[in-house]
Design an enzyme around this catalytic site. Structure first.
Site, PDB file in Angstrom:
ATOM      1  N   ASP A  44      13.332  66.367 -23.238  1.00 61.76           N
ATOM      2  CA  ASP A  44      12.382  67.219 -23.676  1.00 61.76           C
ATOM      3  C   ASP A  44      13.237  68.141 -24.285  1.00 61.76           C
ATOM      4  O   ASP A  44      12.848  68.994 -25.184  1.00 61.76           O
ATOM      5  CB  ASP A  44      12.783  67.689 -22.100  1.00 61.76           C
ATOM      6  CG  ASP A  44      13.826  68.345 -21.116  1.00 61.76           C
ATOM      7  OD1 ASP A  44      15.049  68.023 -21.341  1.00 61.76           O
ATOM      8  OD2 ASP A  44      13.501  68.436 -20.178  1.00 61.76           O
TER       9      ASP A  44
ATOM     10  N   ASP B 283      20.648  70.277 -25.644  1.00 59.21           N
ATOM     11  CA  ASP B 283      21.133  71.812 -25.520  1.00 59.21           C
ATOM     12  C   ASP B 283      22.617  71.795 -26.418  1.00 59.21           C
ATOM     13  O   ASP B 283      22.579  71.497 -26.714  1.00 59.21           O
ATOM     14  CB  ASP B 283      21.026  72.497 -24.812  1.00 59.21           C
ATOM     15  CG  ASP B 283      21.608  73.767 -23.958  1.00 59.21           C
ATOM     16  OD1 ASP B 283      21.121  74.632 -24.310  1.00 59.21           O
ATOM     17  OD2 ASP B 283      22.401  74.447 -23.134  1.00 59.21           O
TER      18      ASP B 283
ATOM     19  N   LYS C 290      17.581  72.345 -29.482  1.00 61.26           N
ATOM     20  CA  LYS C 290      19.143  74.199 -29.682  1.00 61.26           C
ATOM     21  C   LYS C 290      20.054  74.498 -30.756  1.00 61.26           C
ATOM     22  O   LYS C 290      21.126  73.542 -30.336  1.00 61.26           O
ATOM     23  CB  LYS C 290      19.229  75.006 -28.606  1.00 61.26           C
ATOM     24  CG  LYS C 290      17.762  75.709 -27.512  1.00 61.26           C
ATOM     25  CD  LYS C 290      18.860  75.767 -26.051  1.00 61.26           C
ATOM     26  CE  LYS C 290      17.371  76.438 -25.546  1.00 61.26           C
ATOM     27  NZ  LYS C 290      18.105  77.238 -24.158  1.00 61.26           N
TER      28      LYS C 290
ATOM     29  N   VAL D 263      13.725  78.221 -22.295  1.00 64.18           N
ATOM     30  CA  VAL D 263      12.521  78.126 -22.787  1.00 64.18           C
ATOM     31  C   VAL D 263      11.686  77.315 -21.046  1.00 64.18           C
ATOM     32  O   VAL D 263      12.810  76.532 -20.259  1.00 64.18           O
ATOM     33  CB  VAL D 263      11.945  76.968 -23.411  1.00 64.18           C
ATOM     34  CG1 VAL D 263      12.233  77.805 -24.986  1.00 64.18           C
ATOM     35  CG2 VAL D 263      12.604  75.846 -24.104  1.00 64.18           C
TER      36      VAL D 263
ATOM     37  N   ASP E  54      11.366  73.056 -17.016  1.00 65.72           N
ATOM     38  CA  ASP E  54      11.246  74.007 -15.822  1.00 65.72           C
ATOM     39  C   ASP E  54      12.631  74.830 -15.703  1.00 65.72           C
ATOM     40  O   ASP E  54      13.232  75.278 -16.367  1.00 65.72           O
ATOM     41  CB  ASP E  54      11.914  73.074 -13.970  1.00 65.72           C
ATOM     42  CG  ASP E  54      13.370  72.707 -14.627  1.00 65.72           C
ATOM     43  OD1 ASP E  54      13.638  72.154 -14.787  1.00 65.72           O
ATOM     44  OD2 ASP E  54      13.782  73.321 -13.347  1.00 65.72           O
TER      45      ASP E  54
ATOM     46  N   ARG F  66       6.931  73.564 -14.571  1.00 73.47           N
ATOM     47  CA  ARG F  66       6.846  71.883 -15.534  1.00 73.47           C
ATOM     48  C   ARG F  66       4.968  72.391 -15.941  1.00 73.47           C
ATOM     49  O   ARG F  66       4.937  71.248 -17.163  1.00 73.47           O
ATOM     50  CB  ARG F  66       7.180  71.496 -14.828  1.00 73.47           C
ATOM     51  CG  ARG F  66       8.649  71.430 -14.297  1.00 73.47           C
ATOM     52  CD  ARG F  66       9.281  69.989 -14.140  1.00 73.47           C
ATOM     53  NE  ARG F  66      10.334  69.450 -12.994  1.00 73.47           N
ATOM     54  CZ  ARG F  66      11.496  69.684 -13.527  1.00 73.47           C
ATOM     55  NH1 ARG F  66      11.298  69.539 -14.726  1.00 73.47           N
ATOM     56  NH2 ARG F  66      12.869  70.528 -12.925  1.00 73.47           N
TER      57      ARG F  66
HETATM   58  P1  IMP Z   1      22.421  69.179 -22.295  1.00 73.22           P
HETATM   59  O1  IMP Z   1      23.709  68.447 -21.692  1.00 73.22           O
HETATM   60  O2  IMP Z   1      22.850  70.332 -22.784  1.00 73.22           O
HETATM   61  O3  IMP Z   1      21.956  69.272 -23.751  1.00 73.22           O
HETATM   62  O4  IMP Z   1      21.404  69.826 -21.260  1.00 73.22           O
HETATM   63  C1  IMP Z   1      20.007  69.489 -22.058  1.00 73.22           C
HETATM   64  C2  IMP Z   1      19.324  69.569 -20.609  1.00 73.22           C
HETATM   65  O5  IMP Z   1      19.732  71.209 -20.265  1.00 73.22           O
HETATM   66  C3  IMP Z   1      18.021  69.457 -21.232  1.00 73.22           C
HETATM   67  O6  IMP Z   1      17.625  68.415 -20.503  1.00 73.22           O
HETATM   68  C4  IMP Z   1      17.203  70.633 -19.451  1.00 73.22           C
HETATM   69  O7  IMP Z   1      17.170  70.134 -18.670  1.00 73.22           O
HETATM   70  C5  IMP Z   1      18.786  71.451 -19.788  1.00 73.22           C
HETATM   71  N1  IMP Z   1      17.693  72.636 -20.707  1.00 73.22           N
HETATM   72  C6  IMP Z   1      18.555  73.481 -21.592  1.00 73.22           C
HETATM   73  N2  IMP Z   1      18.483  74.303 -21.772  1.00 73.22           N
HETATM   74  C7  IMP Z   1      17.286  74.183 -21.240  1.00 73.22           C
HETATM   75  C8  IMP Z   1      16.102  75.219 -21.456  1.00 73.22           C
HETATM   76  O8  IMP Z   1      15.891  76.622 -22.063  1.00 73.22           O
HETATM   77  N3  IMP Z   1      15.104  75.352 -20.879  1.00 73.22           N
HETATM   78  C9  IMP Z   1      14.833  74.175 -19.454  1.00 73.22           C
HETATM   79  N4  IMP Z   1      16.277  73.269 -19.685  1.00 73.22           N
HETATM   80  C10 IMP Z   1      17.285  73.321 -20.284  1.00 73.22           C
HETATM   81 MG    MG Z   2      16.966  67.224 -19.561  1.00 66.72          MG
END
Ligand code: IMP
Ligand code: MG
Length: 174
Positions: A100, A103, A131, A153, A159, A165
Site C-alpha cells: 500500500d 515509508d 513517501k 494518509v 488505516d 480502510r
Molecule cells: P515502512 O517499513 O516504514 O516502510 O512501513 C510501511 C508501512 O507503514 C506501510 O505498509 C503502512 O502499513 C504503514 N504506514 C506508513 N505510512 C503510513 C500512512 O501515512 N498511513 C497509514 N499507514 C502508514
Molecule cells: Mg503495509
C-alpha cells in the site's frame, strides 16, 4: 462523509487512483507477457489495491498474501515476524510484492531479504504510495503509483487504528 469522519482533505480522489491502477497494470501486462507472475499482497493495507490491480492485469497471475509485523520498526536491525506466509511455493517464480505505502522502507527491505532466500526467479515491487522523504533504506520500486509528502494518509485499504480502510479515495486525517 468527509469532515464528520475526521478526514481533513482528499489527497488523491477515487478517479485518479483508478487511472493510476490501470497505468500500473498496463506496465505489468507489458513486462510479464506469457509469464504467470505471483502477486503477493501485504495485508491488511494492500487488500483494496491488489483487488483492483489484479482485475486490470491481463496476463495469467496467481495471488497470495503475507502478514508481517515489525518489531521496533524504526531501527535498521529490526526484525520482522511473519504472521502469515504465502501458501504458493515461490521457487522459480516471478514475484511481485504489492504494498500500500512505502515509508521508511524497513518492512519491505526485510520482506525482500526473506523472499530472496526462496530462489525466486525475479522479485519486483509495486506500491500505490511512496513517501521518499521518509526513506531510511534504499528500495528499488519497480511500479510506483504516487510519490506523496510526509503526511499520514488513509483510505483505499490504508488505516488509522484500523479505521478508514473502506474510503474509496486517499485522504489525510485531521
Ligand atoms: P515502512 O517499513 O516504514 O516502510 O512501513 C510501511 C508501512 O507503514 C506501510 O505498509 C503502512 O502499513 C504503514 N504506514 C506508513 N505510512 C503510513 C500512512 O501515512 N498511513 C497509514 N499507514 C502508514
Ligand atoms: Mg503495509
Amino acid at each position: 462523509m468527509l469532515k464528520e469522519n475526521g478526514i481533513k482533505k482528499i489527497l488523491i480522489d477515487e478517479n485518479t487512483v483508478k487511472q493510476k491502477v490501470k497505468e500500473l497494470a498496463k506496465k505489468i501486462n507489458n513486462d510479464y507477457k506469457d509469464k504467470t507472475p505471483c502477486l503477493i499482497g501485504l495485508l491488511k493495507g494492500s487488500f483494496v489495491f491488489i483487488a483492483d490491480l489484479a482485475r486490470e492485469i491481463e496476463t495469467n497471475i496467481e495471488i497470495d498474501f503475507m502478514i508481517v509485523s515489525s518489531y521496533g520498526n524504526d531501527k535498521i536491525g529490526s526484525e520482522i515476524k511473519i504472521l502469515k506466509d504465502v501458501d504458493i511455493a515461490l521457487s522459480g517464480r516471478d514475484v511481485i510484492i504489492v504494498e500500500d505505502i512505502i515509508d521508511t522502507g524497513y518492512t519491505l527491505n526485510k520482506i525482500c531479504e526473506v523472499l530472496k532466500t526462496r530462489n525466486v526467479s525475479s522479485l519486483k515491487i509495486c506500491t500505490l504510495l511512496n513517501k521518499p522523504s521518509r526513506r531510511k533504506v534504499d528500495i528499488k520500486i519497480d511500479y510506483n503509483g504516487f510519490d506523496i509528502e510526509d503526511e499520514f494518509v488513509v483510505g483505499y485499504g490504508i488505516d488509522y487504528a484500523q479505521k478508514y480502510r473502506n474510503l474509496p479515495y486517499i485522504g489525510v486525517v485531521e
